[in-house]
Motif scaffolding. Sequence first.
Motif, PDB file in Angstrom:
ATOM      1  N   ALA A   7       3.885   1.045  -0.512  1.00  0.00           N
ATOM      2  CA  ALA A   7       2.444   1.157  -0.789  1.00  0.00           C
ATOM      3  C   ALA A   7       1.642   1.260   0.504  1.00  0.00           C
ATOM      4  O   ALA A   7       0.686   2.040   0.590  1.00  0.00           O
ATOM      5  CB  ALA A   7       1.977  -0.037  -1.615  1.00  0.00           C
ATOM      6  N   VAL A   8       2.022   0.498   1.520  1.00  0.00           N
ATOM      7  CA  VAL A   8       1.331   0.573   2.817  1.00  0.00           C
ATOM      8  C   VAL A   8       1.503   1.963   3.413  1.00  0.00           C
ATOM      9  O   VAL A   8       0.546   2.572   3.902  1.00  0.00           O
ATOM     10  CB  VAL A   8       1.845  -0.516   3.786  1.00  0.00           C
ATOM     11  CG1 VAL A   8       1.342  -0.286   5.199  1.00  0.00           C
ATOM     12  CG2 VAL A   8       1.440  -1.893   3.297  1.00  0.00           C
ATOM     13  N   GLN A   9       2.718   2.475   3.370  1.00  0.00           N
ATOM     14  CA  GLN A   9       2.986   3.814   3.907  1.00  0.00           C
ATOM     15  C   GLN A   9       2.195   4.879   3.147  1.00  0.00           C
ATOM     16  O   GLN A   9       1.628   5.792   3.754  1.00  0.00           O
ATOM     17  CB  GLN A   9       4.483   4.119   3.848  1.00  0.00           C
ATOM     18  CG  GLN A   9       4.859   5.431   4.486  1.00  0.00           C
ATOM     19  CD  GLN A   9       4.519   5.474   5.969  1.00  0.00           C
ATOM     20  OE1 GLN A   9       4.631   4.490   6.683  1.00  0.00           O
ATOM     21  NE2 GLN A   9       4.080   6.617   6.433  1.00  0.00           N
ATOM     22  N   GLU A  10       2.133   4.776   1.832  1.00  0.00           N
ATOM     23  CA  GLU A  10       1.385   5.743   1.034  1.00  0.00           C
ATOM     24  C   GLU A  10      -0.119   5.657   1.314  1.00  0.00           C
ATOM     25  O   GLU A  10      -0.810   6.672   1.346  1.00  0.00           O
ATOM     26  CB  GLU A  10       1.664   5.527  -0.454  1.00  0.00           C
ATOM     27  CG  GLU A  10       3.056   5.958  -0.854  1.00  0.00           C
ATOM     28  CD  GLU A  10       3.403   5.629  -2.288  1.00  0.00           C
ATOM     29  OE1 GLU A  10       2.550   5.079  -3.027  1.00  0.00           O
ATOM     30  OE2 GLU A  10       4.547   5.918  -2.686  1.00  0.00           O
ATOM     31  N   THR A  11      -0.614   4.452   1.534  1.00  0.00           N
ATOM     32  CA  THR A  11      -2.025   4.274   1.876  1.00  0.00           C
ATOM     33  C   THR A  11      -2.328   4.910   3.225  1.00  0.00           C
ATOM     34  O   THR A  11      -3.327   5.616   3.378  1.00  0.00           O
ATOM     35  CB  THR A  11      -2.405   2.780   1.893  1.00  0.00           C
ATOM     36  OG1 THR A  11      -2.127   2.224   0.601  1.00  0.00           O
ATOM     37  CG2 THR A  11      -3.868   2.583   2.239  1.00  0.00           C
ATOM     38  N   ALA A  46       3.763   0.277  14.872  1.00  0.00           N
ATOM     39  CA  ALA A  46       3.167   1.618  14.790  1.00  0.00           C
ATOM     40  C   ALA A  46       2.192   1.698  13.620  1.00  0.00           C
ATOM     41  O   ALA A  46       1.118   2.296  13.733  1.00  0.00           O
ATOM     42  CB  ALA A  46       4.250   2.685  14.658  1.00  0.00           C
ATOM     43  N   GLN A  47       2.549   1.104  12.502  1.00  0.00           N
ATOM     44  CA  GLN A  47       1.640   1.076  11.357  1.00  0.00           C
ATOM     45  C   GLN A  47       0.414   0.229  11.672  1.00  0.00           C
ATOM     46  O   GLN A  47      -0.700   0.580  11.313  1.00  0.00           O
ATOM     47  CB  GLN A  47       2.328   0.517  10.116  1.00  0.00           C
ATOM     48  CG  GLN A  47       3.199   1.488   9.395  1.00  0.00           C
ATOM     49  CD  GLN A  47       3.725   0.902   8.109  1.00  0.00           C
ATOM     50  OE1 GLN A  47       3.877  -0.312   7.959  1.00  0.00           O
ATOM     51  NE2 GLN A  47       4.011   1.769   7.155  1.00  0.00           N
ATOM     52  N   GLN A  48       0.625  -0.884  12.352  1.00  0.00           N
ATOM     53  CA  GLN A  48      -0.502  -1.722  12.742  1.00  0.00           C
ATOM     54  C   GLN A  48      -1.459  -0.942  13.640  1.00  0.00           C
ATOM     55  O   GLN A  48      -2.680  -1.027  13.472  1.00  0.00           O
ATOM     56  CB  GLN A  48      -0.007  -2.994  13.434  1.00  0.00           C
ATOM     57  CG  GLN A  48       0.701  -3.925  12.490  1.00  0.00           C
ATOM     58  CD  GLN A  48       1.367  -5.092  13.180  1.00  0.00           C
ATOM     59  OE1 GLN A  48       1.335  -5.225  14.398  1.00  0.00           O
ATOM     60  NE2 GLN A  48       1.980  -5.969  12.398  1.00  0.00           N
TER      61      GLN A  48
END
Length: 107
Positions: A7-11, A46-48
Motif C-alpha cells: 500500500a505504501v508503494q502504491e501510494t 529511499a521511500q522515506q
Amino acid sequence: MPEIATAVQETAKALHQLEIRHPDSDVNRALIFPITVAGSHCEDPAQQAFFRSRFSTLGAEAEAFGNSKQALQLLEEVWKRRRLGQKKVHWRNVMYELGWENGILLI
C-alpha cells in the motif's frame, strides 16, 4: 506486513503520477493526511526520502498556513524510533507522546 508495504508503494507511485500529470499544482498540499499516514509506514530509507520530499515541495508558505511542518516532524520522529529499534511505532501514539494531545489537523 507485506500488504502495508504494498500500500505504501502504491501510494508513492500514485503521488509520483500526480506530480507528473500536474507539475505546477499544489497537489501535495491537498494530500498531507495520506502522505503522512503512508509515510509513517515506510521502513525503507529511499521511500522515506520520497515522502520527505513531498513536504519540501510545499515551500515556506505551507509552514505559515496549515501544519505541514508538524506533520513532517511527526514522520521524522516515527522513522527515528524505528531506526532505534522500537518494533511497534504508530504515528498516532507518537503524536500524543510529542504532547499533541488534541492531535494535529493534517492539512
